[in-house]
Design a protein around this motif. Sequence first.
Motif, PDB file in Angstrom:
ATOM      1  N   THR A 189      48.528  40.222  32.686  1.00  0.00           N
ATOM      2  CA  THR A 189      49.028  41.305  33.526  1.00  0.00           C
ATOM      3  C   THR A 189      48.006  42.433  33.589  1.00  0.00           C
ATOM      4  OG1 THR A 189      50.135  42.283  31.615  1.00  0.00           O
ATOM      5  CG2 THR A 189      51.452  40.858  33.022  1.00  0.00           C
ATOM      6  N   GLU A 190      48.170  43.259  34.591  1.00  0.00           N
ATOM      7  CA  GLU A 190      47.357  44.468  34.724  1.00  0.00           C
ATOM      8  C   GLU A 190      48.236  45.591  35.210  1.00  0.00           C
ATOM      9  OE1 GLU A 190      42.869  42.989  35.916  1.00  0.00           O
ATOM     10  OE2 GLU A 190      43.922  44.444  37.149  1.00  0.00           O
ATOM     11  N   PRO A 191      47.942  46.815  34.773  1.00  0.00           N
ATOM     12  CA  PRO A 191      48.770  47.930  35.239  1.00  0.00           C
ATOM     13  C   PRO A 191      48.507  48.221  36.711  1.00  0.00           C
ATOM     14  CG  PRO A 191      46.934  48.733  33.912  1.00  0.00           C
ATOM     15  CD  PRO A 191      46.878  47.253  33.847  1.00  0.00           C
ATOM     16  N   ARG A 192      49.575  48.557  37.393  1.00  0.00           N
ATOM     17  CA  ARG A 192      49.445  48.889  38.807  1.00  0.00           C
ATOM     18  C   ARG A 192      48.837  50.276  38.980  1.00  0.00           C
ATOM     19  NH1 ARG A 192      55.282  46.486  40.737  1.00  0.00           N
ATOM     20  NH2 ARG A 192      54.562  44.333  40.901  1.00  0.00           N
ATOM     21  N   ARG A 193      48.568  50.598  40.215  1.00  0.00           N
ATOM     22  CA  ARG A 193      47.981  51.889  40.537  1.00  0.00           C
ATOM     23  C   ARG A 193      48.922  53.002  40.123  1.00  0.00           C
ATOM     24  NH1 ARG A 193      47.947  54.416  46.555  1.00  0.00           N
ATOM     25  NH2 ARG A 193      46.717  56.282  46.131  1.00  0.00           N
ATOM     26  N   GLN A 194      48.349  54.025  39.544  1.00  0.00           N
ATOM     27  CA  GLN A 194      49.130  55.212  39.231  1.00  0.00           C
ATOM     28  C   GLN A 194      48.718  56.306  40.186  1.00  0.00           C
ATOM     29  OE1 GLN A 194      49.786  56.300  35.286  1.00  0.00           O
ATOM     30  NE2 GLN A 194      49.558  54.250  34.454  1.00  0.00           N
ATOM     31  N   SER A 196      48.566  47.987  44.197  1.00  0.00           N
ATOM     32  CA  SER A 196      48.083  46.859  43.413  1.00  0.00           C
ATOM     33  C   SER A 196      47.166  47.312  42.290  1.00  0.00           C
ATOM     34  CB  SER A 196      47.347  45.868  44.312  1.00  0.00           C
ATOM     35  OG  SER A 196      46.327  46.526  45.019  1.00  0.00           O
ATOM     36  N   ARG A 212      43.827  46.660  39.683  1.00  0.00           N
ATOM     37  CA  ARG A 212      42.410  46.595  40.006  1.00  0.00           C
ATOM     38  C   ARG A 212      41.964  45.223  40.485  1.00  0.00           C
ATOM     39  NH1 ARG A 212      38.972  50.223  37.625  1.00  0.00           N
ATOM     40  NH2 ARG A 212      36.775  49.907  38.122  1.00  0.00           N
ATOM     41  N   SER A 213      42.271  44.184  39.722  1.00  0.00           N
ATOM     42  CA  SER A 213      41.739  42.876  40.106  1.00  0.00           C
ATOM     43  C   SER A 213      42.418  42.334  41.360  1.00  0.00           C
ATOM     44  CB  SER A 213      41.853  41.880  38.955  1.00  0.00           C
ATOM     45  OG  SER A 213      43.201  41.686  38.620  1.00  0.00           O
ATOM     46  N   ARG A 248      43.418  44.300  43.812  1.00  0.00           N
ATOM     47  CA  ARG A 248      42.845  45.133  44.860  1.00  0.00           C
ATOM     48  C   ARG A 248      41.510  44.582  45.331  1.00  0.00           C
ATOM     49  NH1 ARG A 248      44.010  49.773  42.322  1.00  0.00           N
ATOM     50  NH2 ARG A 248      42.019  49.934  41.250  1.00  0.00           N
ATOM     51  N   ARG A 249      40.711  44.098  44.357  1.00  0.00           N
ATOM     52  CA  ARG A 249      39.394  43.612  44.718  1.00  0.00           C
ATOM     53  C   ARG A 249      39.413  42.280  45.450  1.00  0.00           C
ATOM     54  NH1 ARG A 249      35.515  46.637  42.187  1.00  0.00           N
ATOM     55  NH2 ARG A 249      36.443  48.649  41.742  1.00  0.00           N
ATOM     56  N   GLN A 250      40.542  41.597  45.412  1.00  0.00           N
ATOM     57  CA  GLN A 250      40.621  40.306  46.091  1.00  0.00           C
ATOM     58  C   GLN A 250      41.287  40.401  47.453  1.00  0.00           C
ATOM     59  OE1 GLN A 250      40.854  36.615  44.717  1.00  0.00           O
ATOM     60  NE2 GLN A 250      40.535  36.985  42.557  1.00  0.00           N
ATOM     61  N   LEU A 251      41.723  41.594  47.820  1.00  0.00           N
ATOM     62  CA  LEU A 251      42.359  41.722  49.133  1.00  0.00           C
ATOM     63  C   LEU A 251      41.314  41.489  50.217  1.00  0.00           C
ATOM     64  CD1 LEU A 251      44.529  44.927  48.535  1.00  0.00           C
ATOM     65  CD2 LEU A 251      45.203  42.540  48.314  1.00  0.00           C
TER      66      LEU A 251
END
Lengths: 320, 528
Positions: free
Chosen positions: B403-408, B272, B274-275, B277-280
């Motif tokens: 949109t936001e880029p996913r984890r690399q 996921s 960043r944003s 990820r922080r809401q999980l």
Amino acid sequence: MAENEINTLVVRKPCFGLPTGCTQCLSAYLYLKFAQLPFQLDFHLNYPDSDQIPYFEVGDYVAYNNEKGGVTECLKRDFGVVDLDIGISSLPDWISTKAMLTTWLADALAYELWVGFEGYSSSPAYTIYYSDLPWPLGKVLFWRKARWIKQKHGITNENAELKKEEIYRRASSAYGALSTWLGEQSYLFENRPSSLDATFLAHGLVVLQALPESSVLQPKLLEHGNLVRYVQQCKTELIDASPTPTYAWHTAGSSSTSSRSTSSSKTKTKTKSKPKREKTEEEKTFKRRSKYFVAAQLVAVVVFITIMTSFDDAEVGLDE
Amino acid sequence: MTHPLNHNAAQNDDVVHPEPEDDEQEDEDAEEENDDDDDVLPNLRAPPSPASKLQQQRFKVETLARRLSSEMVPIRVHDIVVNGNTKTKDWVIEAELKGIETATTMQDLMRACEAAIARLQALEIFDSCKVRLEPGPKELPNTANVVVDVVEANNTVSGECGVYTKPSTSSWTLECALKYKNLFGYGDIWDTSLAYGGSQATELSLGVYAPLIKRLLTPIVARIMLVSQDWQEFSSYKEQLLGASLGLISTKHHDLVYTLGWRTLTDPSQTSSRSIRRQLGHGLLSSLKYIFKMDRRNSPIRPTRGYAFLSTTHLGGLSPDHRSLRFLRQEFDVRLAVPFGFYNTALNLGISAGAVFPWGQGFMNKTSPLPERFYLGGDFSPVCTLGGPTTLWGFKTRGLGPTEPRRQSRNRDDDNNGDSPGWDFIGGDLAVTAFADLSFDLPIKWLREHGIHGHVFAGSGNAAKLTQHEYKHFSPRKFLESFRTSVGCGIVIPTRLFRLEGNYFHILRKDEHDRGKTGFRFSFSAPS
């Protein structure tokens, strides 16, 4: 430097005078301090049962704690963080010390936090892991973790006392062995910091700072003066000292997310526009066409049934 | 079988019989008044033949029908009797018979009886419902007794299966339910249902529908559910909700539902952005949702005249615990259908807007909950989907918006993989959509007869993030300039249950990461 490019260690709640109350998170924090890597802290407060926390972010790259040996190993391997264990991880006593820290001492602290206290809110685990969750959620998650710990150690109503004694006896033995091993040195191995120092210091800080006076584990650690001095020295040098070299110190601003703003919605610079392999493109085209084919068949059947049904209704109407 | 007027007919020469009606209608009985005459002079006349009886009955019924069609026949209901209910409480049935007691004419009484039968059948707990009219006491002229004969359902367990649309998640669900009817005799219906739908959504729920609880104005609907939704493909997270909902008010225009649930967001793939990820993690949902709906269009599948308005207010954080999910979400939806008077042409216009923001201490630094944000896109026609800003022609599910880029990955093995990690659609705090659809009949008669028509359309929409100080970078001009737009034309096949469209879309404007494509596509939409 863009905000996204800042090294960020995401940990659990700061409490009891510590940057984070969770031993795994504190261990990662101390390792980065030892490695003198500049970073800032951020907090993830509503996921106490996650094995991904702590995780380290820089830009769009993330190292989770449940991957490839833990966040520290990922940092060493993938993020270029200095490996403090070079030359000592092959020593014979390294493995036994590591096993002692990650099993006997970790189990004893977990038992104390989740099973050793009467009531959910009297345990320091409530403050560290569940205080930012609504009461029913925190209570259920706490109970679930306590049940897991009991199952892990095979604790039943009949053998509870025996198991408790065994867990604390092992912790005592571990403290004794570590005290003997440390002696008057500043660190556990070759008088330089390593990941095992970070692990033990995190454990020691939580035991001394977070556990109350009624704790069973705390007095056992206090019996060993050199270990206590070792922990206090770490706290003074790494935690109480002015925070350098870190970028910023953030406190939790909300119950569920960090206080930092998230990245902008349209970040185009991170896109890696590499050409796709032809084989993947063909597979996607084939899948798309097959979906259209199936959908067309389904539509034809539905339309046929609907229209034919309406034909029948019209005929019945005429007959009437 | 008796008719109330026949007793009074003994006193005047006007004997009327009701015309026989359907079994579903009230059963009206008519008796021979000639029985009196037979008693007085039994030896002077032979008993009437069946043919003669039939003729007399027919005469009475015809006379009654003439009288009913030409004048208001006064009547008063003396008593209402319920027969056949062994389990169902009397007051449950009597509550559905409103209007009968107050009827003052025969016509009103017949209409009230028809409505009562329909309401009783709607309870779904009876195999049959019949209403009979019987004459009232002899000393009370122009009165009738209403007798309700019900047959309680033998099979109290039934099963149902259906396919439904959920515009809020832009997906279809297949739902199978097992119902147990009238467990406690209150007309209560208990059901267990299992639903499976798009985005691997599954729902297991147990519910009860109680049409009448004393002193409450509306039916009570309560459900306990376990819902899981997989948004991994679009937004790199999975959602699970364990909770209960209580329908407090449910009328034609108003709906009020309270939901209490434990919501968990996870990311098993660990990809996921960043944003996300922080809401999980875990959250407590305690919310009240109020929907006001007014739909005056002539058809929900192919509206050609009328208007509709929908307002949805969703307030979360209704608990003393400040750590629950606190948000306020408001949606508006306005539709207008204008007929042009030729070839059944109609212009459908619609505009929808919605906003969500957190509330409570420090709300300026908080972010809105991920599942409550606005996600635009999906293969649904906005013409018949009334439910806030949800879809735009030509864009896939969750296919446009921030949109936001996913984890690399920094793993050396992954460097050999040429695929980009992709982008997460994180939803917007503010969303606006608008559309115009011109529908018209096609020149082929066979198509016209089956309601198959053509349409040309244009749609536009946009979503923006406002929370966590993003509103400082927001400007209405930039928001308007970044609206995605699509146009197209196609064929619409309206069926009884849904609206099938075969459309060609042309995307006029989209952003780099939007998932919209010019081309041909089918879409299924059910009215909502």
